[in-house]
Design a protein around this motif. Structure first.
Motif, PDB file in Angstrom:
ATOM      1  N   ASP A 186       0.686  -1.569   0.154  1.00 55.50           N
ATOM      2  CA  ASP A 186       0.292   0.343   0.397  1.00 55.50           C
ATOM      3  C   ASP A 186       0.697   1.260  -0.241  1.00 55.50           C
ATOM      4  N   HIS A 187       1.995   1.233   0.503  1.00 63.91           N
ATOM      5  CA  HIS A 187       2.959   2.894   0.514  1.00 63.91           C
ATOM      6  C   HIS A 187       3.643   3.200  -0.253  1.00 63.91           C
ATOM      7  N   TYR A 188       3.570   1.336  -1.035  1.00 68.83           N
ATOM      8  CA  TYR A 188       4.470   1.572  -2.540  1.00 68.83           C
ATOM      9  C   TYR A 188       3.251   1.856  -3.694  1.00 68.83           C
ATOM     10  N   GLU A 189       2.083   2.180  -3.664  1.00 65.23           N
ATOM     11  CA  GLU A 189       0.826   2.710  -4.303  1.00 65.23           C
ATOM     12  C   GLU A 189       0.553   1.357  -4.929  1.00 65.23           C
ATOM     13  N   LEU A 190       1.044   0.112  -4.776  1.00 59.02           N
ATOM     14  CA  LEU A 190       0.187  -0.878  -5.403  1.00 59.02           C
ATOM     15  C   LEU A 190      -0.611  -1.885  -4.424  1.00 59.02           C
ATOM     16  N   LYS A 191      -2.272  -1.111  -4.424  1.00 62.60           N
ATOM     17  CA  LYS A 191      -3.388  -1.496  -3.781  1.00 62.60           C
ATOM     18  C   LYS A 191      -3.965  -2.291  -4.387  1.00 62.60           C
ATOM     19  N   LEU A 192      -3.594  -3.258  -3.621  1.00 66.23           N
ATOM     20  CA  LEU A 192      -4.571  -4.677  -3.844  1.00 66.23           C
ATOM     21  C   LEU A 192      -5.491  -5.151  -2.242  1.00 66.23           C
ATOM     22  N   ASP A 193      -6.602  -5.760  -2.717  1.00 69.57           N
ATOM     23  CA  ASP A 193      -7.431  -6.272  -1.460  1.00 69.57           C
ATOM     24  C   ASP A 193      -6.853  -6.903  -0.478  1.00 69.57           C
ATOM     25  N   LEU A 194      -6.808  -7.210   0.584  1.00 63.25           N
ATOM     26  CA  LEU A 194      -6.059  -8.169   1.663  1.00 63.25           C
ATOM     27  C   LEU A 194      -6.548  -9.902   0.586  1.00 63.25           C
ATOM     28  N   SER A 195      -7.471  -9.899   0.679  1.00 62.28           N
ATOM     29  CA  SER A 195      -8.154 -10.882   0.244  1.00 62.28           C
ATOM     30  C   SER A 195      -7.172 -11.685  -0.877  1.00 62.28           C
ATOM     31  N   ILE A 196      -6.366 -10.270  -1.932  1.00 65.67           N
ATOM     32  CA  ILE A 196      -5.660 -11.023  -3.377  1.00 65.67           C
ATOM     33  C   ILE A 196      -4.251 -10.904  -2.323  1.00 65.67           C
ATOM     34  N   HIS A 197      -4.139 -10.645  -1.668  1.00 71.81           N
ATOM     35  CA  HIS A 197      -2.735 -11.107  -1.545  1.00 71.81           C
ATOM     36  C   HIS A 197      -2.791 -12.722  -0.289  1.00 71.81           C
ATOM     37  N   MET A 198      -4.183 -12.886   0.490  1.00 73.90           N
ATOM     38  CA  MET A 198      -4.029 -13.717   1.284  1.00 73.90           C
ATOM     39  C   MET A 198      -3.654 -15.064  -0.264  1.00 73.90           C
ATOM     40  N   ILE A 199      -4.290 -14.590  -0.906  1.00 77.16           N
ATOM     41  CA  ILE A 199      -4.302 -15.503  -2.366  1.00 77.16           C
ATOM     42  C   ILE A 199      -3.209 -16.191  -2.947  1.00 77.16           C
ATOM     43  N   LEU A 200      -2.012 -15.343  -3.190  1.00 78.55           N
ATOM     44  CA  LEU A 200      -1.289 -14.580  -3.376  1.00 78.55           C
ATOM     45  C   LEU A 200       0.745 -15.269  -2.338  1.00 78.55           C
ATOM     46  N   VAL A 201      -0.224 -15.659  -0.628  1.00 78.44           N
ATOM     47  CA  VAL A 201       0.655 -15.913   0.145  1.00 78.44           C
ATOM     48  C   VAL A 201       0.547 -17.163  -0.311  1.00 78.44           C
ATOM     49  N   VAL A 202      -0.876 -17.852  -0.296  1.00 78.08           N
ATOM     50  CA  VAL A 202      -1.446 -19.013  -0.071  1.00 78.08           C
ATOM     51  C   VAL A 202      -0.228 -20.445  -1.371  1.00 78.08           C
ATOM     52  N   ILE A 203       0.065 -19.297  -2.423  1.00 77.64           N
ATOM     53  CA  ILE A 203       0.974 -20.256  -3.393  1.00 77.64           C
ATOM     54  C   ILE A 203       1.956 -20.669  -3.145  1.00 77.64           C
ATOM     55  N   PRO A 204       3.093 -19.940  -2.138  1.00 79.61           N
ATOM     56  CA  PRO A 204       4.020 -20.512  -1.688  1.00 79.61           C
ATOM     57  C   PRO A 204       4.388 -21.561  -0.815  1.00 79.61           C
ATOM     58  N   VAL A 205       2.832 -20.623   0.310  1.00 75.83           N
ATOM     59  CA  VAL A 205       2.646 -22.036   1.582  1.00 75.83           C
ATOM     60  C   VAL A 205       2.260 -23.568   1.312  1.00 75.83           C
ATOM     61  N   LEU A 206       1.347 -23.076  -0.195  1.00 76.64           N
ATOM     62  CA  LEU A 206       0.716 -24.600  -0.085  1.00 76.64           C
ATOM     63  C   LEU A 206       2.580 -25.741  -1.719  1.00 76.64           C
ATOM     64  N   LEU A 207       2.681 -24.934  -1.970  1.00 77.86           N
ATOM     65  CA  LEU A 207       3.683 -25.578  -2.702  1.00 77.86           C
ATOM     66  C   LEU A 207       5.096 -26.079  -1.322  1.00 77.86           C
ATOM     67  N   ALA A 208       5.253 -25.531  -0.169  1.00 70.25           N
ATOM     68  CA  ALA A 208       6.383 -25.860   0.736  1.00 70.25           C
ATOM     69  C   ALA A 208       5.037 -27.031   1.232  1.00 70.25           C
ATOM     70  N   CYS A 209       4.187 -26.908   1.439  1.00 71.61           N
ATOM     71  CA  CYS A 209       4.048 -28.207   2.141  1.00 71.61           C
ATOM     72  C   CYS A 209       3.446 -29.142   1.716  1.00 71.61           C
TER      73      CYS A 209
END
Length: 471
Positions: A186-209
């Motif tokens: 958000d500070h760097y004007e790359l404003k996305l909904d929190l849900s989108i960030h969760m989707i992006l987070v879950v991808i590497p987590v899924l691979l690690a698991c």
């Protein structure tokens, strides 16, 4: 972190045997073998005579200081960073005093579990002291006749709460990481909904698991420890700068907020699943429970850190304090961004380790029903489903502070406060004189406190989550 963190900490030196079997439903001491491997870092195998006993050896016995460091690693994480929010819901004076009392009660409950595990070990001549679920099972199974029928149910309850706790930690982690990443973006004007960030987070987590062997995750655990230590140190330093007057904050919060305090505080302190495996892997396990042993000394330091961090966090940011103190750091500063990234990565690296316990408890049971074909593919699919379940739950409750309080109230209160005094009461009934009046009053009081936190904390957390969505 509870896997709080607390439960997974000793995985740093573990090389588990993937072929170890867990509970097969028998009434013998053969439950959750591979989970014990994960927790204790020991090589486990079936005894040669074919019975259900477990033989083990400590591949890398730990010293007094090693074990203390493991306890620090297991208890300092997202729960610590949420203590500012806990003090907001408790008040400076009330939360400071009550956190110390809660810490004493939780450590006493850990001593109860350790004592009865050792007692079952001596009486049944097992190769090593049983774990949490096994201790509860054995105390009931060998207790008064009227309680024996409850033994399998109690074991199931412990494993269920362990799974709920660990999956709850995983949900908290997704929300935690997404919130920190969103703040930077958000500070760097790359404003996305929190849900989108969760989707992006879950991808590497899924691979690690998808990694099925813990030894491949060990290097990431070490990296996570360093990142967390650096990040928490900077957060505490920032919280201690330019503090307002103590009189500007509430000394005790409203009655409606107090259950939220208890939920968050018990989430931070719920490390009872850690104590048995760490004691079992010590070079001199007799040093673990002494008055100045590892457990008492390390938990005294940890409790003091919780109080200091919670006090400073609430005093510094007041009612604006967030569910993680990292979210209160001044946005835009390079140091703030680095700290948020470090702690977010540390939590991300820890997710697969927390995730390992519910997999290890539940998958062996399902494996028996899946048939012998394509077991690896079926296990990977099951892992993916559980990761997606934590993602869906995280999406449903994106309020980090309220989520932490809910997890603490629902499962941590039961594991840390309700079951240990219950097994002491049942175990004491085996004596001809029965439990003393003092033990009975003390255990009932702890159980009532656990039930109070469970009921009121769950109710207020859910109500606060509903109000947050409505607003």
């Amino acid at each position: 972190m509870k896997a709080k963190e607390n439960i997974i900490v000793s995985v740093f030196t573990v090389e588990p045997n993937r072929n170890a079997n867990s509970n097969n439903g028998s009434d013998t001491y053969a439950m959750s073998q591979s989970t014990e491997q994960i927790l204790s870092g020991k090589s486990v195998s079936r005894a040669e005579n074919g019975n259900a006993e477990i033989s083990h050896h400590v591949t890398h016995p730990t010293s007094y200081m090693d074990t203390m460091l493991h306890i620090f690693r297991g208890n300092i994480g997202s729960g610590l960073l949420a203590m500012g929010d806990a003090f907001k819901n408790g008040g400076l004076v009330f939360a400071s005093v009550t956190t110390a009392i809660l810490g004493i009660i939780c450590v006493h409950a850990q001593h109860i579990l350790l004592n009865y595990s050792e007692e079952m070990h001596r009486q049944l001549k097992c190769d090593k002291p049983p774990g949490y679920a096994e201790t509860v099972y054995l105390v009931f199974h060998h207790g008064p006749a009227r309680w024996r029928g409850l033994a399998p149910f109690m074991r199931l309850m412990i494993n269920t709460f362990l799974c709920i706790t660990q999956l709850g930690f995983c949900c908290v982690y997704i929300v935690f990481i997404a919130n920190n990443v969103k703040l930077i973006c958000d500070h760097y004007e790359l404003k996305l909904d929190l849900s989108i960030h969760m989707i992006l987070v879950v991808i590497p987590v899924l691979l690690a698991c998808m990694v099925r062997n813990l030894k491949y995750l060990t290097p990431f655990s070490t990296i996570a420890n360093v990142m967390m230590a650096v990040g928490v140190s900077v957060v505490v330093y920032e919280a201690a700068q330019d503090l307002p007057s103590v009189s500007s904050r509430d000394y005790i919060a409203s009655w409606q907020q107090l259950p939220l305090y208890f939920g968050t505080a018990i989430y931070a302190f719920e490390g009872i699943g850690l104590v048995l495996p760490l004691k079992n892997e010590m070079r001199r396990p007799e040093l673990f429970q002494k008055p100045f042993g590892v457990l008492n000394v390390s938990m005294s330091v940890i409790g003091s850190i919780f109080i200091v961090v919670g006090f400073l966090g609430y005093l510094k940011w007041g009612n604006d304090v967030q569910g993680s103190l990292t979210l209160n750091l001044q946005p835009g500063l390079l140091l703030s961004n680095v700290v948020q990234i470090l702690i977010a990565l540390a939590i991300m690296f820890t997710y697969p380790l927390q995730f390992y316990v519910p997999i290890d408890i539940t998958w062996p049971v399902l494996r028996e029903k899946c048939g012998p074909n394509s077991l690896v593919i079926k296990e990977l699919g099951y892992r993916a489903l559980l990761v997606l379940l934590t993602f869906v739950l995280a999406e449903s409750i994106p309020q980090l502070g309220l989520f932490i309080s809910l997890v603490g109230a629902v499962s941590s209160a039961a594991l840390a406060l309700m079951f240990p005094p219950l097994i002491e009461m049942v175990g004491s009934c085996r004596k001809s004189s029965g439990p003393s009046a003092l033990i009975l009053v003390k255990d009932v009081a702890i159980i009532v406190l656990g039930v109070f936190i469970f009921v009121t904390g769950t109710y207020e957390s859910v109500a606060a989550i509903i109000r947050a969505f409505q607003s």
